[in-house]
Scaffold this active site. Structure first.
Site, PDB file in Angstrom:
ATOM      1  N   LYS A 113       0.818  -1.211   0.000  1.00 12.57           N
ATOM      2  CA  LYS A 113       0.000   0.000   0.000  1.00 12.57           C
ATOM      3  C   LYS A 113       0.860   1.273   0.000  1.00 12.57           C
ATOM      4  O   LYS A 113       0.401   2.321  -0.430  1.00 12.57           O
ATOM      5  CB  LYS A 113      -0.971  -0.021   1.169  1.00 12.57           C
ATOM      6  CG  LYS A 113      -2.028  -1.098   0.959  1.00 12.57           C
ATOM      7  CD  LYS A 113      -3.124  -1.081   1.976  1.00 12.57           C
ATOM      8  CE  LYS A 113      -4.213  -2.082   1.626  1.00 12.57           C
ATOM      9  NZ  LYS A 113      -3.757  -3.492   1.757  1.00 12.57           N
TER      10      LYS A 113
HETATM   11  C1  LIG Z   1      -4.385  -4.586   1.149  1.00 13.32           C
HETATM   12  C2  LIG Z   1      -3.624  -5.850   1.034  1.00 13.32           C
HETATM   13  C3  LIG Z   1      -4.008  -6.881   0.137  1.00 13.32           C
HETATM   14  C4  LIG Z   1      -5.264  -6.799  -0.704  1.00 13.32           C
HETATM   15  O1  LIG Z   1      -5.181  -5.822  -1.723  1.00 13.32           O
HETATM   16  P1  LIG Z   1      -6.505  -5.297  -2.445  1.00 13.32           P
HETATM   17  O2  LIG Z   1      -6.062  -4.145  -3.238  1.00 13.32           O
HETATM   18  O3  LIG Z   1      -7.450  -4.885  -1.330  1.00 13.32           O
HETATM   19  O4  LIG Z   1      -7.066  -6.413  -3.244  1.00 13.32           O
HETATM   20  C5  LIG Z   1      -3.197  -7.990   0.035  1.00 13.32           C
HETATM   21  N1  LIG Z   1      -2.090  -8.144   0.798  1.00 13.32           N
HETATM   22  C6  LIG Z   1      -1.701  -7.190   1.680  1.00 13.32           C
HETATM   23  C7  LIG Z   1      -0.483  -7.428   2.494  1.00 13.32           C
HETATM   24  C8  LIG Z   1      -2.440  -6.013   1.825  1.00 13.32           C
HETATM   25  O5  LIG Z   1      -2.051  -5.073   2.714  1.00 13.32           O
END
Ligand SMILES: *Cc1c(COP(=O)(O)O)cnc(C)c1O
Length: 469
Positions: A113
């Site tokens: 993120k």
């Molecule tokens: C947010 C997240 C996901 C999922 O991603 P999306 O964009 O919500 O599909 C997967 N793995 C980790 C470690 C995350 O922080």
């Protein structure tokens, strides 16, 4: 480039107008009117660009209301070796012939993120400065999103963050990451309740339109288009590292929850990046795997949402999924509105089994699910065979990726977090603690800056009012 709503609203907007907004006025999500097409000559030009300059090239196709020199400076300030740990920013690691990991989790909070949120922080600061405005970001987190938002917004002019989290329910590492921040514009609110209580508070505050306007309340959730477009960049960067020549196809496997990450892959593929398959991986919360297998989208209630060892994928309703459905249905806003605003709230499901074959043939989607036992087995075998330690979410991706390998097509598994964030499961799989990057040594012992509040929207409003000078 103008943006429209997935639910057919007639308004068209520029990038900076939707940057600070959440949903479109009709409750839909914003998408560009069309996907810019990238031809072979452009791919050739982009191959070999430093990540920040690649980001600038891609973002310029979607942003026409920030001067090019400013946008380039924002990209260069965001994607640095200092912040992301390597010159490549998203280094590719070969596990074995045809199977790669793309490292998206070397940013400040060790999850993918950061890739988008770090850019968002700089875009917000730029745009708010230009308008002479301020923004108070109110959010709810159970871990990764909140810390990524706080590390992106800390010290930014014009921005304050009020992040609610369920008191005592995040891992000690995650709590330490967030609560050790001492920046005056970051406020941690530990709510006496569960994550759903935090989300309800955010909704209640946002629904108080007068309060929202008076205190300039905004969000940074995953439906924000700027986050999504930032994520498109690493699909190109991964492609250039895995494909020896432009035109060769590669596949991507994506550990998925809210469908934000893989939606960026869908956008990259729609722009003409040669992607064979987009492999969607879920954990036991398999709403999306069920959809791509059957064409039925059936959201779950909180009682049917399991707490798993890949917690960032524990979702029952994928907030970005509407964007893909809009494309799948030929961009028919009226149809999308009736599915998401009528059928889904009334019946908890809708059925696109007549269209699902095209999701595979035309859009390249395939899917699979992974369980706790699969995660343990995948973490163990990856460590034993390659000496590489992966986190639980990445393990879900790798497990499902292996079910869809095609001879001659490289498979890139997106590494969405580092194992240290989910140490308990690593210990369960391997009997040893994952390594901790030096900068996180002893963070649990740092002084904490957090306010505990009851699960009461009125108390959160009071806190916000008292901290907006
Ligand atoms: C947010 C997240 C996901 C999922 O991603 P999306 O964009 O919500 O599909 C997967 N793995 C980790 C470690 C995350 O922080």
């Amino acid at each position: 480039m103008l943006y429209l709503s997935t639910r057919g609203h007639p308004d068209r907007k520029h990038f900076c107008e939707i940057l600070l907004e959440g949903l479109a006025p009709d409750g839909g999500l914003y998408l560009p009117e069309r996907y810019p097409q990238v031809d072979a000559a452009t791919l050739a030009k982009w191959r070999g660009l430093p990540y920040a300059d690649l980001a600038f090239e891609i973002l310029s196709l979607y942003i026409d209301d920030i001067p090019a020199a400013d946008l380039r400076a924002i990209c260069r300030k965001t994607y640095t070796q200092e912040v992301f740990g390597t010159r490549e920013i998203v280094p590719l690691k070969k596990l074995e012939e045809g199977v790669y990991l793309e490292g998206l989790s070397n940013g400040p909070t060790l999850a993918f993120k950061d890739m988008a949120m770090q850019l968002l922080g700089n875009l917000f600061e730029y745009e708010l400065g230009r308008r002479g405005e301020e923004l108070n970001i109110l959010g709810a987190t159970s871990g990764d999103t909140g810390s990524a938002a706080e590390y992106a917004m800390r010290g930014k002019k014009g921005v304050r963050v009020f992040m609610t989290s369920p008191h005592g329910r995040m891992s000690p590492f995650q709590q330490a990451q967030m609560f050790s921040l001492q920046d005056a514009n970051i406020h941690n609110l530990a709510v006496e309740g569960v994550f759903d209580d935090c989300q309800d508070i955010v909704k209640a505050v946002s629904n108080d339109l007068e309060f929202k306007r008076k205190y300039r309340i905004g969000t940074v959730n995953s439906i924000n288009w700027a986050r999504l477009v930032a994520q498109v960049v690493y699909y190109f960067a991964g492609y250039f590292q895995a494909a020896k020549a432009n035109g060769e196809k590669v596949s991507f496997a994506v550990p998925s929850g809210n469908f934000g990450n893989i939606c960026a892959g869908h956008v990259a593929r729609s722009m003409g990046l040669p992607i064979a398959q987009l492999v969607l991986a879920t954990n036991e919360n398999d709403v999306l795997d069920e959809f791509f297998r059957t064409g039925v989208y059936r959201v779950r209630g909180s009682a049917d949402t399991y707490e798993t060892s890949s917690p960032s994928m524990d979702i029952s309703k994928a907030s970005n999924f509407e964007r893909f459905v809009f494309d799948l249905l030929g961009r028919d806003g009226a149809k999308v509105r009736s599915l998401f605003a009528e059928e889904l709230p009334a019946r908890g499901r809708f059925d696109l089994s007549g269209d699902i074959a095209r999701a595979r043939s035309q859009y390249g989607f395939v899917s699979g699910r992974s369980s706790h036992a699969d995660r343990l087995a995948t973490i163990r075998s990856t460590f034993e065979r390659f000496g590489t330690l992966i986190d639980t979410h990445t393990a879900d991706g790798l497990k499902v990726a292996r079910e869809h390998l095609q001879p001659g097509t490289p498979m890139i598994v997106l590494e969405t977090a580092l194992p240290i964030k989910f140490a308990a499961t690593i210990v369960e799989a391997l009997g040893r603690e994952p390594e901790r990057p030096a900068r996180f040594a002893g963070i649990e012992a740092l002084p904490k800056r957090v306010t505990v509040l009851p699960a009461d929207a009125a108390r959160v409003k009071q806190f916000i009012a008292a901290h907006c000078a």
